[in-house]
Design an enzyme around this catalytic site. Structure first.
Site, mmCIF file in Angstrom:
data_model
loop_
_atom_site.group_PDB
_atom_site.id
_atom_site.type_symbol
_atom_site.label_atom_id
_atom_site.label_comp_id
_atom_site.label_asym_id
_atom_site.label_seq_id
_atom_site.Cartn_x
_atom_site.Cartn_y
_atom_site.Cartn_z
ATOM 1 N N CYS A 251 0.843 -1.237 0.174
ATOM 2 C CA CYS A 251 -0.082 0.118 -0.203
ATOM 3 C C CYS A 251 0.760 1.330 0.053
ATOM 4 C CB CYS A 251 -0.795 0.068 1.178
ATOM 5 S SG CYS A 251 -2.214 -1.297 1.145
ATOM 6 N N CYS A 423 14.412 9.031 -6.505
ATOM 7 C CA CYS A 423 13.060 8.452 -6.636
ATOM 8 C C CYS A 423 12.717 8.681 -4.871
ATOM 9 C CB CYS A 423 13.006 7.093 -6.720
ATOM 10 S SG CYS A 423 13.848 5.748 -5.810
#
Ligand SMILES: [Zn+2]
Lengths: 468, 111
Positions: A251, A423
């Site tokens: 998630c 990132c």
């Protein structure tokens, strides 16, 4: 208008009497309120937390053999359902349910099971409440950030229905404790967030002969199945081999809309209630697919129990619990693991990049996150090439144009242009560096990863930078 | 007569089906969940096995290892044939029929 003497003194006496009685009433009200709140506090007292050392210290479970007047009042709206009735209500009260995971699925499941009057509710979670849990893990509150989820959920549930026996377990379910814990319950509910624990729970349920009500959710989709129930398949019958770890999305990387696990968790509670009340369950040997974007529910007919299944088949090879992290090649949690793909000389620290940025040395910053993530936060002047698109010709062309433009700013022609890749956490950027080294090999560039990504930047360089 | 029936047979092997990807499998297909595809005439009837080869060559542009492994789907992808688990339908050997709906779902693990 002036009143005569005796009449006046009578009025004064009456007024004094009323005032005194009012004070008496106020005093009695206070005492009553105090008594009420102490008795409520005793009922809502925090349930004792079970940790790894004391898993057998579970309070004895003694279901009532009849419904008292408060119970009849509390459950009256469901008692008059012929499918449930007093018999069904007593069956609920006589059932003990183990919820594994007090998160996005576990919270709504716990609420409805407790409200419906399940007898005993075990709540297992090794984790503590974080602010980023609150959008979906709706039993936890702002004041509970930092406290064990099992305890937070148990306290909330106890406040809703003090007659439910709540047993919070603040521990990681693993091969050493799963059987001992599960044995003390009738039904197990899989509200976990990782593959390793799903296989562990499945095998433990087959070995102890308990039904497993399994739910999962990610992004805008949810899935639900009841395993190991009345001859139906188990999780391994469906998925004999675990998925390659790189194909599993959690998630925190994939995102999830809170109401999606909310809906699946509610459906898990519904299946448990039907099972406990001796009604037919709906999703044994069936899979529910919920697509929240399309607004569709689809039920799929599944294969029966497989004779060849390693754990529930005719000649099982799994006869005791294994090492599931090894079996799945992944940790039994949903935290993103830090990868180490590149050599040290292919990476720089956020401190080093900070120096590059403050000295305005010519360089190119490539951010490989999804565009939606750049809207949340970004470093100055990145070129965005999402990791999933690095090898696409049009993206490569954009990148090469940007490189050539920057190369002109270099003072000496023989120098290489530094290309830094960033990132969120420093995993995707390493993969991207590997690709870009090959894809840009015809240009004078030096491709380097920024170690730890933007989260390291937020922790070490700029504490006002958002973390997500 | 003979040649005409031959043509009919080879035409019969082309099928129009609906492909769907969900549970994250759509990420490998440009985020497109539904694809109406016409499989061209083939010397053999189309099966799930030959469909997988066709998908790999025609729809799946990048990182095929995240979808197929050998001649089948990778572990963790469930195949549904008209809303039924493919295990009940013959798995790779199932012969595609006109208007079949084939769904590839990646199982979810989050909570
Ligand atoms: Zn099985």
């Amino acid at each position: 208008m002036a009143a005569s003497g005796p009449e006046n003194s009578e009025l004064v006496r009456l007024r004094e009497e009323v005032a005194e009685k009012t004070r008496e009433i106020e005093r009695l009200k206070l005492i009553l309120a105090e008594r009420n709140s102490t008795s409520a506090q005793t009922k809502e007292a925090t349930p004792a937390l079970i940790e790894s050392g004391n898993i057998r210290d579970v309070p004895t479970f003694q279901p009532a053999d009849g419904l008292d007047k408060p119970s009849i009042a509390r459950y009256s709206r469901q008692l008059i359902l012929p499918e449930l009735g007093v018999k069904g209500q007593l069956a609920l009260g006589g059932t003990s349910v183990l919820l594994v995971g007090a998160g996005g699925l576990g919270c709504p499941a716990a609420v409805y099971l407790a409200a419906a009057g399940i007898g005993r509710l075990g709540l297992v979670d090794y984790d503590s409440v974080e602010l980023n849990n609150l959008h979906r893990q709706v039993l936890h509150t702002e004041g509970k950030v930092g406290t064990p989820k099992a305890l937070s959920a148990a306290t909330a549930v106890k406040g809703l229905n003090s007659t439910v026996q709540c047993v919070p377990y603040h521990l990681q379910l693993d091969s050493t404790n799963a059987l001992d814990i599960i044995k003390q319950y009738d039904i197990v509910v899989d509200c976990t967030d990782n593959v390793a624990t799903r296989y562990l729970l499945n095998d433990a349920c087959v070995l102890t002969n308990k039904p497993l009500v399994s739910g999962s959710a990610l992004r805008f989709e949810g899935q639900l199945t009841v395993y190991n129930y009345k001859g139906g398949p188990c999780y391994r019958c469906m998925y004999p081999t675990p998925p390659p770890p790189e194909t599993v999305t959690n998630c925190s990387d994939g995102g999830v809309l809170g109401v999606v696990p909310g809906i699946i968790g509610c459906l898990q509670a519904l299946e448990v209630i039907k099972m406990a009340a001796r009604q037919e369950v709906s999703y044994s040997q069936r899979l529910l697919l919920f697509d929240a974007l399309d607004g569709t529910f689809r039920a799929i007919k599944l294969r029966p129990r497989q004779a060849s299944c390693a754990v529930c088949g005719d000649a099982p090879t799994v006869t005791q619990l294994q090492d599931y992290e090894q079996f799945c090649g992944a940790k039994a949690c949903d935290k993103t693991q830090s990868l180490r793909i590149l050599q040290d000389n292919e990476r720089i620290s956020v401190q080093e990049y900070h120096t590059v940025l403050s000295s305005s040395a010519p360089h190119l910053l490539v951010d490989v996150r999804q565009p939606v993530e750049l809207d949340i936060c970004q470093l100055p002047n990145p070129i965005n090439v999402p990791i999933s698109q690095v090898s696409r010709p049009e993206q490569l062309q954009r990148l090469k144009t940007a490189v050539n433009c920057k190369l002109k700013q270099l003072e000496q022609d023989d120098k290489k242009l530094p290309v830094y890749v960033v990132c969120r956490q420093g995993n995707d950027s390493q993969i991207a560096v590997q690709h870009l080294k090959k894809l840009l090999s015809d240009l004078p560039v030096n491709v380097t990863d920024i170690r730890g990504g933007l989260m390291a930047w937020a922790r070490k360089i700029d504490t006002s930078f958002p973390e997500y | 007569m003979l040649s005409k029936s031959k043509v009919t047979v080879s035409m019969a092997n082309s099928v129009n089906i609906c492909l769907e990807f969900s549970g994250g499998a759509e990420l490998l297909f440009d985020m497109v969940k539904k694809h109406d595809v016409s499989l061209p005439g083939n010397s053999q009837p189309w099966t799930i096995k030959s469909l997988l080869v066709w998908i790999k060559e025609n729809l799946l542009k990048e990182r095929p290892e995240l979808f197929v492994q050998g001649d089948t789907v990778r572990p963790g992808i469930l195949v549904l044939i008209n809303d039924v688990d493919w295990e009940l339908m013959g798995e790779l050997e199932y012969q595609l029929e006109e208007n079949d709906r084939i769904v590839f779902i990646s199982t979810l693990h989050g909570g």
